[in-house]
Design a protein around this motif. Structure first.
Motif, mmCIF file in Angstrom:
data_model
loop_
_atom_site.group_PDB
_atom_site.id
_atom_site.type_symbol
_atom_site.label_atom_id
_atom_site.label_comp_id
_atom_site.label_asym_id
_atom_site.label_seq_id
_atom_site.Cartn_x
_atom_site.Cartn_y
_atom_site.Cartn_z
ATOM 1 N N SER A 173 1.025 -0.858 0.147
ATOM 2 C CA SER A 173 0.050 0.150 0.216
ATOM 3 C C SER A 173 0.622 1.398 0.117
ATOM 4 C CB SER A 173 -0.773 -0.147 1.184
ATOM 5 O OG SER A 173 0.204 -0.054 2.904
ATOM 6 N N GLU A 174 1.697 1.372 0.693
ATOM 7 C CA GLU A 174 3.057 2.222 0.662
ATOM 8 C C GLU A 174 3.099 3.248 -0.748
ATOM 9 O OE1 GLU A 174 3.535 -0.268 2.829
ATOM 10 O OE2 GLU A 174 2.819 0.760 4.310
ATOM 11 N N VAL A 175 3.738 2.038 -1.516
ATOM 12 C CA VAL A 175 4.053 2.302 -2.836
ATOM 13 C C VAL A 175 2.732 2.508 -3.128
ATOM 14 C CG1 VAL A 175 4.461 1.078 -4.711
ATOM 15 C CG2 VAL A 175 6.202 0.352 -2.711
ATOM 16 N N LYS A 176 1.496 1.592 -3.678
ATOM 17 C CA LYS A 176 0.190 2.409 -4.567
ATOM 18 C C LYS A 176 0.382 3.965 -4.074
ATOM 19 C CE LYS A 176 -3.927 1.341 -5.876
ATOM 20 N NZ LYS A 176 -5.779 0.710 -4.850
ATOM 21 N N ASN A 177 -0.002 3.819 -2.796
ATOM 22 C CA ASN A 177 0.013 5.586 -2.115
ATOM 23 C C ASN A 177 0.506 6.371 -2.651
ATOM 24 O OD1 ASN A 177 -2.540 4.435 -1.143
ATOM 25 N ND2 ASN A 177 -1.404 3.915 0.652
ATOM 26 N N LYS A 178 2.212 5.853 -3.105
ATOM 27 C CA LYS A 178 2.765 6.859 -3.934
ATOM 28 C C LYS A 178 2.528 7.292 -5.064
ATOM 29 C CE LYS A 178 6.246 7.217 -0.667
ATOM 30 N NZ LYS A 178 6.396 6.153 -0.282
ATOM 31 N N ILE A 179 2.250 6.018 -6.274
ATOM 32 C CA ILE A 179 2.149 6.279 -7.712
ATOM 33 C C ILE A 179 1.088 5.670 -8.490
ATOM 34 C CG2 ILE A 179 4.527 5.340 -8.347
ATOM 35 C CD1 ILE A 179 3.419 2.854 -8.265
ATOM 36 N N SER A 180 -0.702 5.811 -7.776
ATOM 37 C CA SER A 180 -1.436 4.957 -8.009
ATOM 38 C C SER A 180 -2.420 7.426 -8.435
ATOM 39 C CB SER A 180 -2.529 4.990 -6.531
ATOM 40 O OG SER A 180 -2.871 5.795 -5.914
ATOM 41 N N HIS A 181 -3.486 6.698 -9.185
ATOM 42 C CA HIS A 181 -4.894 7.754 -10.204
ATOM 43 C C HIS A 181 -4.869 8.416 -8.366
ATOM 44 C CE1 HIS A 181 -5.877 3.651 -8.718
ATOM 45 N NE2 HIS A 181 -7.013 4.674 -8.744
ATOM 46 N N ARG A 182 -5.089 7.982 -7.949
ATOM 47 C CA ARG A 182 -5.607 8.577 -6.350
ATOM 48 C C ARG A 182 -4.743 9.150 -5.678
ATOM 49 N NH1 ARG A 182 -7.941 4.752 -5.101
ATOM 50 N NH2 ARG A 182 -9.845 4.704 -5.974
ATOM 51 N N ALA A 183 -3.293 8.684 -5.562
ATOM 52 C CA ALA A 183 -2.751 8.965 -5.338
ATOM 53 C C ALA A 183 -1.690 10.939 -5.728
ATOM 54 C CB ALA A 183 -0.878 8.553 -5.090
ATOM 55 N N LYS A 184 -1.893 10.426 -7.032
ATOM 56 C CA LYS A 184 -1.641 11.700 -7.736
ATOM 57 C C LYS A 184 -2.481 13.074 -8.120
ATOM 58 C CE LYS A 184 0.592 9.187 -11.096
ATOM 59 N NZ LYS A 184 0.315 9.025 -12.401
ATOM 60 N N ALA A 185 -4.071 12.548 -7.954
ATOM 61 C CA ALA A 185 -5.360 13.027 -8.063
ATOM 62 C C ALA A 185 -5.132 13.998 -5.612
ATOM 63 C CB ALA A 185 -6.941 12.821 -7.716
ATOM 64 N N MET A 186 -5.286 13.292 -5.410
ATOM 65 C CA MET A 186 -5.209 13.929 -3.630
ATOM 66 C C MET A 186 -3.288 15.108 -3.964
ATOM 67 S SD MET A 186 -7.064 12.305 -2.129
ATOM 68 C CE MET A 186 -6.700 12.953 -0.478
ATOM 69 N N GLU A 187 -2.658 14.477 -4.039
ATOM 70 C CA GLU A 187 -1.529 15.639 -4.219
ATOM 71 C C GLU A 187 -1.211 16.559 -4.793
ATOM 72 O OE1 GLU A 187 1.160 15.168 -2.301
ATOM 73 O OE2 GLU A 187 0.663 12.977 -2.362
ATOM 74 N N LYS A 188 -2.273 16.969 -5.762
ATOM 75 C CA LYS A 188 -2.950 18.202 -6.308
ATOM 76 C C LYS A 188 -4.246 19.007 -5.544
ATOM 77 C CE LYS A 188 -2.790 16.574 -11.019
ATOM 78 N NZ LYS A 188 -3.494 16.567 -12.171
ATOM 79 N N MET A 189 -4.935 18.044 -5.294
ATOM 80 C CA MET A 189 -5.893 18.171 -4.351
ATOM 81 C C MET A 189 -5.681 19.438 -2.875
ATOM 82 S SD MET A 189 -8.214 18.174 -0.974
ATOM 83 C CE MET A 189 -7.136 16.230 -0.722
ATOM 84 N N LYS A 190 -4.471 18.471 -2.441
ATOM 85 C CA LYS A 190 -3.794 18.954 -1.061
ATOM 86 C C LYS A 190 -3.293 20.270 -1.481
ATOM 87 C CE LYS A 190 -1.985 15.093 0.321
ATOM 88 N NZ LYS A 190 -0.403 14.334 1.067
ATOM 89 N N VAL A 191 -2.388 21.337 -2.758
ATOM 90 C CA VAL A 191 -2.212 21.796 -2.913
ATOM 91 C C VAL A 191 -3.582 23.143 -3.164
ATOM 92 C CG1 VAL A 191 -1.427 23.345 -4.708
ATOM 93 C CG2 VAL A 191 -0.416 20.996 -4.547
ATOM 94 N N GLU A 192 -4.420 22.579 -3.560
ATOM 95 C CA GLU A 192 -5.812 23.252 -4.051
ATOM 96 C C GLU A 192 -6.730 23.942 -3.313
ATOM 97 O OE1 GLU A 192 -6.553 25.036 -6.478
ATOM 98 O OE2 GLU A 192 -4.459 24.118 -7.493
ATOM 99 N N LEU A 193 -6.528 22.588 -2.161
ATOM 100 C CA LEU A 193 -7.265 23.227 -0.645
ATOM 101 C C LEU A 193 -6.530 24.075 -0.397
ATOM 102 C CD1 LEU A 193 -9.691 21.878 1.184
ATOM 103 C CD2 LEU A 193 -7.782 20.179 1.645
ATOM 104 N N GLU A 194 -4.962 23.268 -0.056
ATOM 105 C CA GLU A 194 -3.920 24.430 1.057
ATOM 106 C C GLU A 194 -4.445 25.913 0.966
ATOM 107 O OE1 GLU A 194 -0.147 22.911 1.441
ATOM 108 O OE2 GLU A 194 -0.473 23.188 3.641
ATOM 109 N N LYS A 195 -4.578 26.357 -0.403
ATOM 110 C CA LYS A 195 -5.114 27.406 -1.568
ATOM 111 C C LYS A 195 -6.165 28.328 -0.581
ATOM 112 C CE LYS A 195 -2.823 27.378 -5.354
ATOM 113 N NZ LYS A 195 -3.707 27.083 -7.139
ATOM 114 N N ARG A 196 -7.140 27.139 -0.265
ATOM 115 C CA ARG A 196 -8.735 28.549 0.686
ATOM 116 C C ARG A 196 -9.313 27.215 1.869
ATOM 117 N NH1 ARG A 196 -8.344 26.144 -4.867
ATOM 118 N NH2 ARG A 196 -9.665 26.501 -6.472
ATOM 119 N N ILE A 197 -7.648 27.414 2.244
ATOM 120 C CA ILE A 197 -8.541 27.515 4.199
ATOM 121 C C ILE A 197 -7.107 28.396 5.073
ATOM 122 C CG2 ILE A 197 -9.638 24.529 3.744
ATOM 123 C CD1 ILE A 197 -6.929 23.693 4.565
#
Ligand code: ITT
Length: 197
Positions: A173-197
């Motif tokens: 799960s450690e590897v999957k959670n670094k390279i998966s579709h969900r991991a990539k979307a979540m990394e972008k999500m964190k950036v966008e969320l941080e700008k707004r909170i």
């Protein structure tokens, strides 16, 4: 800040919780908030629309910042199927095993090089003041000839990730959670969320 993960899929909840664990937000599940079986009709025609439908509904019910993932597997030779129907590919309430069997049957006879596919995850975030945004992540790979590995969920035993000679079912799960579709979307999500909170 508190966020609620708008999913009834416990595997997704675990992955999203791990991906957000070093992020400065308190992650709540629907269960934590006393909501048991929220049934939301995913009537959209895209991953983005369905993610927004789920996040809006859960924000409305909980009053908290809601994060939803709508995801699926797109197989090139099947014209992008199962796509948004990935969870219900073999029928309403179908199991992961039934869905995997249906996929293997449809791809029967195709060699590995014709079995290219990608996982897609759209994440929607909806705020109590109705602001909202979506982000998307994809992960390229191929559909294996037979299921391999016990890790993960859904189509993971059938998805051979590009750059690795292994399925998500075999990777930790450690590897999957670094390279998966969900991991990539979540990394972008964190950036966008941080700008707004
Ligand atoms: P929620 O809508 O409650 O979040 P769900 O499982 O119904 O849960 P989706 O409608 O987004 O979620 O369907 C996603 C399906 O796509 C999921 O059930 C799997 O079959 C597949 N899928 C998505 N991400 C996956 C992953 O990381 N590994 C394996 N299969 C995945």
């Amino acid at each position: 800040v508190e966020v609620v993960i708008a999913t009834s899929n416990n595997h997704k909840l675990t992955e999203i919780g791990k991906i957000l664990s070093e992020f400065n937000v308190k992650v709540l599940s629907l269960n934590d908030l006393g909501f048991k079986d929220i049934k939301i009709d995913e009537t959209g025609s895209t991953f983005e629309e369905n993610a927004l439908i789920k996040a809006r509904e859960v924000m409305k019910r909980t009053g908290k910042i809601a994060i939803a993932d709508d995801s699926g597997l797109m197989v090139d030779i099947l014209g992008g199927r199962p796509g948004i129907y990935s969870a219900r590919f073999a029928g309403e309430n179908s199991t992961d095993k039934q869905n995997n069997e249906k996929l293997l049957k449809l791809l029967n006879g195709y060699p590995l090089e014709k079995r290219s596919a990608r996982f897609v995850s759209s994440i929607a975030v909806v705020f109590p003041d109705k602001r909202e945004f979506t982000v998307k992540g994809t992960c390229e790979g191929k559909i294996a000839l037979t299921p391999v590995g016990e890790n993960g969920f859904g189509y993971d035993p059938l998805f051979i990730v590009d750059g690795y000679d292994k399925t998500f079912g075999e990777l930790s799960s450690e590897v999957k959670n670094k390279i998966s579709h969900r991991a990539k979307a979540m990394e972008k999500m964190k950036v966008e969320l941080e700008k707004r909170i």
